[in-house]
Design an enzyme around this catalytic site. Structure first.
Site, short mmCIF file in Angstrom:
data_model
loop_
_atom_site.label_atom_id
_atom_site.label_comp_id
_atom_site.label_asym_id
_atom_site.label_seq_id
_atom_site.Cartn_x
_atom_site.Cartn_y
_atom_site.Cartn_z
N PHE A 1 -5.81 -3.98 3.58
CA PHE A 1 -6.47 -3.74 4.87
C PHE A 1 -5.54 -3.13 5.92
O PHE A 1 -5.80 -3.24 7.12
CB PHE A 1 -7.06 -5.06 5.42
N ARG B 1 -7.30 -1.54 8.90
CA ARG B 1 -8.57 -0.84 8.62
C ARG B 1 -9.19 -0.22 9.86
O ARG B 1 -9.72 -0.91 10.73
CB ARG B 1 -9.54 -1.83 8.00
N GLU C 1 0.83 -1.74 4.69
CA GLU C 1 1.28 -0.35 4.78
C GLU C 1 2.77 -0.31 5.14
O GLU C 1 3.58 0.21 4.38
CB GLU C 1 0.45 0.42 5.80
N ALA D 1 -5.73 5.40 5.74
CA ALA D 1 -6.56 6.40 6.40
C ALA D 1 -7.79 6.76 5.57
O ALA D 1 -8.33 7.86 5.69
CB ALA D 1 -5.74 7.66 6.72
N ARG E 1 -5.09 7.82 17.16
CA ARG E 1 -6.40 7.72 16.53
C ARG E 1 -7.39 7.03 17.48
O ARG E 1 -8.57 7.38 17.51
CB ARG E 1 -6.32 7.00 15.19
N GLN F 1 0.84 -1.20 0.00
CA GLN F 1 0.00 0.00 0.00
C GLN F 1 0.87 1.25 0.00
O GLN F 1 0.36 2.35 -0.06
CB GLN F 1 -0.88 0.04 1.26
N THR G 1 -3.66 11.78 10.65
CA THR G 1 -3.53 12.71 11.77
C THR G 1 -2.12 13.31 11.83
O THR G 1 -1.87 14.22 12.61
CB THR G 1 -3.87 12.00 13.10
N PHE H 1 -7.37 1.70 11.93
CA PHE H 1 -6.13 2.27 12.49
C PHE H 1 -6.29 2.75 13.93
O PHE H 1 -5.97 3.88 14.28
CB PHE H 1 -5.72 3.44 11.59
N GLU I 1 -12.43 2.77 5.47
CA GLU I 1 -12.44 2.24 6.83
C GLU I 1 -13.77 2.41 7.58
O GLU I 1 -14.13 1.54 8.37
CB GLU I 1 -11.34 2.93 7.66
#
Lengths: 764, 157
Positions: free
Chosen positions: A234, A348, A238, A517, A316, A203, A448, A350, A719
């Site tokens: 998902f 997904r 990442e 995100a 988060r 990703q 964020t 996060f 998400e």
């Protein structure tokens, strides 16, 4: 797809690869033709959760027939570090191993079987140390991967002291394995000048590029990373693919041969990170009606052996622990606990789902104490629209539509009537119990970390009028490529088939952020629009000069361009523009406005906007076995003005199913030595065809454009629908409550496996 | 090494491999048919589903020697098949696939179902497909696509 009316923004189109997905022609990384002499790999991992490496002996493995390289940390050419936020997160263990499954030695051989056989000949001597495996132990010992972080608004101490009612509690929430059907995989091709071409199921191609370059001691321009599509991501692709790619690239560099590293399912589940488990405690004050007047929440996340993205994930979780509820006097503390288990990572939501989980639990416990329908207590605590609208991180909510969603869903799901009927059913049935819940959600959209909110695109128009589209976003099944192509087709008013979707590559768009995100279409859609508009302006200028009309009279429609009274096909205009030496290639760029967050004060506006939704779930529970069936789910979900309703609906349905799995049957079990015992579908149970609701009503909220300037007023969708799985959890809890005539306290941890449900029933 | 012959997608093939090599790898690596996917390697997720003499079978745990002289069909070999075509069209129409990785296996199971049971009930579909995992959660659409494909042509009968 020849009719523009059915292919632009907002049209009901299918995924760009749907035709290839159904014939088996869609190419995933493992399907790429292998170069002759491509080597295959095996990863030797730590059998201990916490140990010192005393020695590594690779001699016998090296001389094993068919083996071409056996490498450990000392062979790394550059920096042994893939930490995305904090440094010192090694790809290959150096002096210390910190989880069972941590890579120590990598082997390349002519076949995977040979590499695996050779792996048994690698001898690593360890000095075993005591591990910390439990999040509570880590919390108690203040064994953290980073500093704790807190949000504060008002005075929770005082509010709690003065509360009419007050209660405390704790709850455990399990993690979740991504279980993308396509496991982690990378193919590294060495090129001239020590350059490296990397095909990675990722990703985040830019981060794979960065980490591989650093690992091989190269400049980033020497590494190209490409991905056409993933078989699911998902969040699991990442940061994790960087580890895999570094190992493959090092072996490719050393052997000067193409190297494929494909983890098997067990290795994938053991070696790579998962969703963070949490341990929560709470102290809440509330009125006799159930309104929260003061609250203190403690969120301890099990980060695993290194930080990875854990601090952002915990942030988060803190940001989401208000969900849709106004917490006037609140203190919310987050503790990133270090355990000797695999480092947990993005998944997904996060951390968001975990944050919202605890406040929903608190509301449920309050409702139980007051013998009220939790739905009524929820509504009482909803954020206001004009007042009662400041979050614990001091962002004012300007787009609250949860009241409208609630009103609509109450009617469309026939909520109250079914609630009453279920009470009646449970009175008359001893062993089977039904449960129902109404759980709302609010999901803040943006990374964020402010700088990540940028994206680039590259658009070429060839002289025949066909369009080549590229951007930094990656396709993992969420339909991002389709959506961005719809944006470009809409800008030029041409058929969607005129826009060629191409693989994500660091060669075309540099320095990109992860597709994460839920921001993929928000960011890349805007960047592509920006690029398309640049080209359009050039074409408008050219057409105005050619036809000697004002630029304002040039319009694009239905594959045609109109200039005053003249008309010309888009293709013909482009052809003429080429001969007139108009540049037909442009980059696009976008950065999200308005957002910032000051971690030192815990104040800011981390989210550009919010997306909302709610789910009513109903379950049937067999109290003798703990088996549970979701009999009905009704979802109403906000996506703003949908870019692609068909694709968004798929995301909502799938998100719900995955969220339901997280809180019901998906249970990760580690033994007391820190070994994961659930590393295959035999022992780790994700939802299957029988698990979906018997009645599944999913609707997109109509007539609600995003209030902020997003791409065609749409909202993110990747998400947020995952949150709806929480309704299933609360419906199960509701069914369990009926077992005690709604009078007893229910202690249910997540996931609510049949065993956990039986335990909860027994303890009543 | 031994030579093993079987019928693949209606054509006779022979491969020189160890007899205990899982059929999946013979298909993917030796015969270069990439439509059949590797995922769990234990016959538990269904991504590698193929047909052996028409029965849906997990190729990742099936020794190639066990299909000697039998008929093996992969997704590539179903392209002209009537049931598959009906299903495939419904799959696209309903926008079933998300990441798409499990879908070849789903379609193999679905095609085998319609061949043995042309008018399945919802329960039949759930049971026949319960061994095919989809992490994107497209189950509802898969079920709808199969049921609608099974109804195609009803008005002409």
């Amino acid at each position: 797809m020849s009719d523009k009316e059915i292919s632009g923004v907002g049209a009901y189109v299918v995924h760009d690869s749907a035709h290839k997905h159904v014939t088996g022609e869609a190419v995933y990384t493992d399907d790429l033709p292998e170069l002759p002499n491509c080597l295959h790999t095996w990863v030797v991992t730590s059998p201990h959760a916490h140990a010192k490496i005393k020695s590594i002996n690779i001699k016998r493995a090296e001389s094993f027939e068919g083996v071409e390289a056996v490498l450990s940390a000392k062979d790394i050419l550059g920096t042994n570090d893939v930490g995305p936020i904090f440094p010192n997160e090694p790809v290959l263990a150096e002096e210390l191993v910190e989880y069972v499954g941590q890579p120590v030695v990598i082997i390349a051989a002519q076949t995977r079987e040979l590499a695996r056989e050779a792996s048994h000949l690698v001898k690593v001597e360890y000095e075993i140390l005591t591990p910390i495996l439990d999040v509570r132990e880590a919390l108690e010992k203040k064994h953290f991967v980073a500093e704790p972080h807190s949000l504060q608004i008002g005075d929770s101490k005082k509010a709690l002291a003065n509360a009419a009612n007050r209660l405390q509690g704790e709850i455990d929430l399990g993690g979740q394995d991504h279980f993308y059907l396509e496991g982690q995989i990378c193919v590294a091709h060495p090129l001239e000048d020590d350059d490296m071409k990397v095909y990675s199921s990722t990703q985040h191609p830019a981060e794979v590029q960065k980490m591989v370059a650093r690992f091989l001691n190269l400049a980033k321009h020497s590494v190209v990373v490409e991905v056409r599509r993933m078989g699911g991501g998902f969040g699991g692709k990442e940061t994790q693919p960087a580890n895999i790619a570094c190992m493959a690239a090092l072996l490719a560099n050393k052997t000067k041969k193409s190297v494929k590293l494909r983890l098997g399912r067990d290795e994938d589940m053991i070696i790579t990170g998962k969703r963070h488990d949490f341990y929560f405690t709470y102290d809440v004050g509330y009125t006799n009606e159930g309104e929260i007047t003061g609250i203190e929440l403690n969120l301890a996340s099990k980060c695993g052996h290194v930080a990875d993205l854990s601090t952002s994930i915990l942030d988060r979780a803190l940001f989401f622990s208000d969900s849709v509820y106004y917490l006037k006097d609140a203190t919310i503390n987050g503790f990133p606990c270090k355990t000797h288990t695999v480092s947990n990572t993005a998944f997904r939501g996060f951390g968001g789902p975990q944050g919202s989980f605890i406040i929903e639990e608190v509301i449920d416990v309050i409702s139980n104490k007051l013998k009220k329908n939790p739905h009524e207590v929820r509504k009482l605590n909803y954020y206001g629209t004009e007042d009662r609208n400041v979050t614990p991180y001091h962002q004012t909510i300007e787009d609250n539509i949860i009241h409208e969603i609630t009103d609509q869903l109450e009617v469309s799901s026939d909520y109250q009537k079914r609630y009453d009927e279920i009470r009646e059913y449970n009175k008359n049935n001893k062993y089977y119990k039904k449960g129902i819940s109404f759980v709302p959600t609010k999901f803040g959209v943006s990374f964020t970390t402010a700088f990540l909110n940028q994206a680039g695109a590259l658009i070429h128009i060839y002289a025949d009028g066909s369009i080549h589209l590229n951007h930094g976003g990656t396709e993992m099944g969420q339909g991002l490529f389709t959506k961005v192509a719809q944006v470009v087709a809409s800008e030029f008013q041409v058929d969607l088939s005129r826009v060629k979707i191409t693989a994500t590559t660091t060669e075309k768009v540099p320095n990109t952020s992860a597709t994460a995100a839920s921001s993929g279409s928000d960011l890349n859609g805007m960047a592509a629009q920006n690029g398309a508009q640049k080209l359009k302006r050039r074409l408008i200028k050219f057409a105005a000069e050619k036809y000697e009309v004002d630029q304002s009279s040039v319009t694009f429609k239905n594959n045609m361009v109109y200039a005053g009274d003249n008309e010309i096909s888009f293709n013909a205009l482009v052809g003429e523009a080429y001969f007139a030496r108009v540049s037909l290639s442009a980059t696009g760029f976008y950065k999200t406005p308005k957002i910032y967050y000051d971690r030192s004060t815990s104040k800011g506006r981390p989210f550009f906007y919010y997306t909302y939704g709610a789910c009513v779930a109903e379950v049937l529970l067999d109290t003798l076995t703990g088996e549970c069936k979701v009999t009905r789910a009704d979802i109403l979900h906000d996506v703003g003005a949908s870019l692609s309703p068909n694709i968004d609906m798929g995301q909502i349905e799938g998100g719900f199913v995955q969220g339901m799995g997280w809180l019901t049957n998906e249970e990760l079990k580690w033994d007391d030595k820190g070994s994961l015992r659930t590393h295959a579908p035999s022992t780790y149970k994700i939802p299957v065809s029988r698990d979906i609701p018997d009645v599944f009503n999913v609707e997109i909220l109509k007539n609600h454009k995003c209030k902020e300037e997003t791409i065609y007023s749409s909202k993110a969708v990747g998400e947020p629908p995952f949150m709806h799985g929480m309704a299933v959890w609360h419906a199960i809890k509701d069914a369990i409550k009926s077992h005690g005539n709604y009078e007893k306290e229910v202690k249910l941890n997540a996931p609510a496996t049949p065993e956990e449900i039986l335990r909860a029933l027994d303890s009543m | 090494m031994s030579t093993i012959s079987f019928v693949l997608n209606k054509e006779k093939v022979s491969v020189d491999v160890e007899g205990d090599t899982p059929l999946l790898w013979v298909l993917r690596d030796e015969l270069k048919l990439k439509g059949t996917k590797f995922s769990c390697g234990k016959g538990l997720c269904g991504a590698c589903t193929i047909h052996v003499d028409g029965n849906p079978t997990r190729s990742c745990v099936l020794p190639v020697s066990s299909v000697a002289n039998l008929e093996v069909t992969t997704l590539e070999g179903l392209q002209e098949d009537k049931e598959y075509q009906k299903l495939k069209d419904q799959w696209v129409k309903k926008n079933v696939p998300q990441c798409g990785y499990c879908q070849p296996g789903q379609l193999m199971s679905a095609t085998a179902l319609l061949k043995s049971n042309p008018k399945p009930t919802e329960g039949d579909v759930k049971t026949a497909l319960s061994g095919n995992i989809c992490r994107c959660g497209t189950y509802q659409r898969i079920q709808d696509a199969i049921l609608d494909a099974s109804k195609e042509g009803d008005s002409n009968e």
